[in-house]
Design a protein around this motif. Sequence first.
Motif, mmCIF file in Angstrom:
data_model
loop_
_atom_site.group_PDB
_atom_site.id
_atom_site.type_symbol
_atom_site.label_atom_id
_atom_site.label_comp_id
_atom_site.label_asym_id
_atom_site.label_seq_id
_atom_site.Cartn_x
_atom_site.Cartn_y
_atom_site.Cartn_z
ATOM 1 N N ASP A 62 -11.301 -0.157 -6.642
ATOM 2 C CA ASP A 62 -10.086 -0.864 -5.913
ATOM 3 C C ASP A 62 -9.598 -1.734 -6.817
ATOM 4 N N ILE A 63 -8.805 -1.420 -7.888
ATOM 5 C CA ILE A 63 -8.137 -1.990 -8.975
ATOM 6 C C ILE A 63 -6.653 -2.447 -8.598
ATOM 7 N N LYS A 64 -6.200 -3.691 -8.913
ATOM 8 C CA LYS A 64 -4.919 -4.293 -8.533
ATOM 9 C C LYS A 64 -4.188 -4.849 -9.594
ATOM 10 N N PHE A 65 -3.070 -4.576 -9.739
ATOM 11 C CA PHE A 65 -2.172 -5.073 -10.753
ATOM 12 C C PHE A 65 -1.059 -5.722 -10.222
ATOM 13 N N THR A 66 -0.557 -6.972 -10.850
ATOM 14 C CA THR A 66 0.561 -7.598 -10.099
ATOM 15 C C THR A 66 1.552 -7.887 -11.215
ATOM 16 N N CYS A 67 2.830 -7.831 -10.636
ATOM 17 C CA CYS A 67 4.112 -8.062 -11.473
ATOM 18 C C CYS A 67 4.142 -7.326 -12.634
ATOM 19 N N ASP A 81 3.755 -4.509 -7.484
ATOM 20 C CA ASP A 81 2.186 -4.779 -7.491
ATOM 21 C C ASP A 81 1.771 -3.382 -7.114
ATOM 22 N N ILE A 82 0.640 -3.026 -8.008
ATOM 23 C CA ILE A 82 0.110 -1.620 -7.907
ATOM 24 C C ILE A 82 -1.260 -1.745 -7.676
ATOM 25 N N GLU A 83 -1.640 -0.834 -6.573
ATOM 26 C CA GLU A 83 -3.234 -0.557 -6.185
ATOM 27 C C GLU A 83 -3.531 0.708 -6.745
ATOM 28 N N PHE A 84 -4.628 0.865 -7.246
ATOM 29 C CA PHE A 84 -5.270 1.819 -7.944
ATOM 30 C C PHE A 84 -6.517 2.291 -7.189
ATOM 31 N N LYS A 85 -6.852 3.488 -6.374
ATOM 32 C CA LYS A 85 -8.031 3.620 -5.274
ATOM 33 C C LYS A 85 -8.716 4.850 -5.854
ATOM 34 N N THR A 86 -9.996 5.004 -6.253
ATOM 35 C CA THR A 86 -10.551 6.097 -6.226
ATOM 36 C C THR A 86 -12.020 5.946 -5.442
ATOM 37 N N ALA A 88 -15.799 8.145 -3.784
ATOM 38 C CA ALA A 88 -16.708 8.878 -4.169
ATOM 39 C C ALA A 88 -17.023 10.283 -3.863
ATOM 40 N N ASP A 89 -16.097 10.395 -2.602
ATOM 41 C CA ASP A 89 -16.342 11.499 -1.823
ATOM 42 C C ASP A 89 -15.347 12.716 -2.158
ATOM 43 N N ASP A 90 -14.839 12.782 -3.536
ATOM 44 C CA ASP A 90 -14.056 13.736 -3.709
ATOM 45 C C ASP A 90 -12.508 13.771 -3.313
ATOM 46 N N LYS A 91 -12.282 12.681 -2.804
ATOM 47 C CA LYS A 91 -10.867 12.238 -2.278
ATOM 48 C C LYS A 91 -9.996 12.514 -3.500
ATOM 49 N N PRO A 92 -8.809 12.451 -3.329
ATOM 50 C CA PRO A 92 -7.967 12.331 -4.428
ATOM 51 C C PRO A 92 -7.863 10.961 -4.757
ATOM 52 N N THR A 93 -7.470 10.495 -5.977
ATOM 53 C CA THR A 93 -6.939 9.183 -6.172
ATOM 54 C C THR A 93 -5.725 8.802 -5.616
ATOM 55 N N LEU A 94 -5.743 7.487 -5.288
ATOM 56 C CA LEU A 94 -4.571 7.057 -4.361
ATOM 57 C C LEU A 94 -3.852 5.851 -5.256
ATOM 58 N N ILE A 95 -2.624 6.050 -5.305
ATOM 59 C CA ILE A 95 -1.854 5.066 -6.194
ATOM 60 C C ILE A 95 -0.816 4.300 -5.079
ATOM 61 N N ILE A 96 -0.888 3.197 -4.926
ATOM 62 C CA ILE A 96 0.150 2.525 -3.858
ATOM 63 C C ILE A 96 0.900 1.564 -4.756
ATOM 64 N N ILE A 97 2.185 1.697 -4.874
ATOM 65 C CA ILE A 97 3.305 0.781 -5.687
ATOM 66 C C ILE A 97 3.861 -0.020 -4.440
ATOM 67 N N HIS A 98 4.007 -1.138 -4.529
ATOM 68 C CA HIS A 98 4.528 -2.184 -3.676
ATOM 69 C C HIS A 98 6.018 -2.844 -4.527
ATOM 70 N N ASP A 99 6.977 -2.395 -3.709
ATOM 71 C CA ASP A 99 8.249 -3.319 -4.408
ATOM 72 C C ASP A 99 7.953 -4.744 -3.861
ATOM 73 N N PHE A 100 7.974 -5.566 -4.940
ATOM 74 C CA PHE A 100 8.073 -7.136 -4.539
ATOM 75 C C PHE A 100 9.376 -7.549 -5.481
ATOM 76 N N SER A 101 10.258 -6.850 -5.806
ATOM 77 C CA SER A 101 11.149 -7.407 -6.744
ATOM 78 C C SER A 101 11.981 -8.605 -6.289
ATOM 79 N N ASP A 102 12.308 -8.495 -4.984
ATOM 80 C CA ASP A 102 13.117 -9.688 -4.529
ATOM 81 C C ASP A 102 11.973 -10.963 -4.606
ATOM 82 N N HIS A 103 10.866 -10.731 -3.959
ATOM 83 C CA HIS A 103 9.860 -11.769 -3.918
ATOM 84 C C HIS A 103 9.711 -12.425 -5.518
ATOM 85 N N TYR A 104 9.483 -11.393 -6.318
ATOM 86 C CA TYR A 104 9.231 -12.101 -7.753
ATOM 87 C C TYR A 104 10.753 -12.728 -8.311
#
Length: 510
Positions: A62-67, A81-86, A88-104
């Motif tokens: 579970d890797i997280k990147f901000t701004c 902010d981007i979350e990158f989830k892999t 172990a049980d052969d599930k596809p890799t999940l990418i979650i992109i949060h739009d925090f433009s107004d916040h930043y």
Amino acid sequence: MLETYRGTYFHPRTQFITIDASGNVLESDDVLFSLKKGDEISIVSPFFEGLAAYFDAQEDNDIKFTCVHLENKNKQEYTCDIEFKTFADDKPTLIIIHDFSDHYKYYQEVAQSRNESVINSQILELKNKYLKEKEDFKNTFIANFSHELRNPLTGVTAFCSVLQKTDMSLEQQDYVEVIKSSADHLKNMIGDILEMSKIEVGKLAIEEELFDFHELIEMLEFTYSVKAKQKNIEFEVDFDDSIPKYFESDKTRIKQVFENLIENAFKFTTTGKVTFSVRQNQRRARKVNLNISVKDTGIGIPAEKLDLIFNSFTQLNNSKKYSGTGLGLSIVQGLVELMGGKITVESEENVGSTFKMNISFKYPLNQKENSLEDKSDIEHKNFLSKEKYNVLLAEDSELAQMAVLKILAQEGHFYLDIISNGEDVIESVIHNEYDLILMDIRMPGTHGDELTKMIRSLPVQNCKTIPILAITANLYDTDKKRYKKMGMNDIIEKPFDEKTLLKKIYKHLK
């Protein structure tokens, strides 16, 4: 599948993407970026190329990147902010992109505003520091400049007084008068610069003394009536005799204001007349309010320049005929305001000008003339207890030394010791008994006020009571207080003439 993930997040501006081990899109809800199945994830942003090593990871990560700054096909920019989830049980890799433009953007604006506030505060602090240093430099320069000019002026003024007592031809008397007049003019210009400097820094004080106001007006009327005849113009004084005879105010400053305005009127008037009017407006609570005006039929002032005439060093007419320092009216305005009054001007070019003032003055209820008895004007030398007095002159200027020596020698009542260096003064005071000390403030080595403090602390007879008179051009109110605190009895202003010097000396001799 994406709907399952979405149920665990509440932020509406969130996009879910699944990719295979090669980084190709399997599924996307297209909330922010439009993607088709099979598209490479790197088309969203090159940012994802750096994550290629994780595409086929067979473990939970579970890797997280901000701004992170991203841009869609329509050139719309996002700060995410981007979350990158892999898995172990052969599930596809999940990418979650949060739009925090107004916040930043909000936090960026707050941070920028805070930084700008800090920067502006620092700039203001630097500006204030610069202005203070500039003002201190100017005042120090003026004080030093004035001191250096007043030393030779002292010699010129004093020796003119001495020369006038010698046998001279009429031609020589005229020469001396020209020299004295030039020296007085230079002294007045130096005085104007110092006065303006004092007014600007708020160090000019209005002294209150009892004086004959009617006598002052009569003196001005006599002086300028003579001058008017020389210029072939009229001088008229319109004075209200109901005005109290005696005032409690600063005679020197009032005289300075009146003379500056009348001199200015005379300078710019070649035909016609100058009218000096002093009328009573009202009396209340031991104060009389006066309306004062100086009207001339001179060259006048252009309407567009009326707002400039009270500015320092401003001359509206630069011809040699009307030359001057450009400080007279600035000083007048400053003095009038210090006295709680107001000055205005009305003028028409080639018709004339009228300067109007409204000022209130204190006056004593007892208007008897004997209240003005000035003991300082008594001839003190008629009451001297000794035939000869020992005087110490601490002064580094040779011209000033010669002037004092010549003036005192003519009196025949004095022995004079002269010391040019501050370090030798204390030793001379210890080994000699003096009746009076003339102390230059700007002595080499140690300044005169510091020397006075040392003398007062000496365990030697007479040192605590001997009169010490300051000789100086530094006459700010703070300077006077310092001289008094150090133990000085009186001040002789440079440049001094024979009458002033002797009057101060005889006043303090026993």
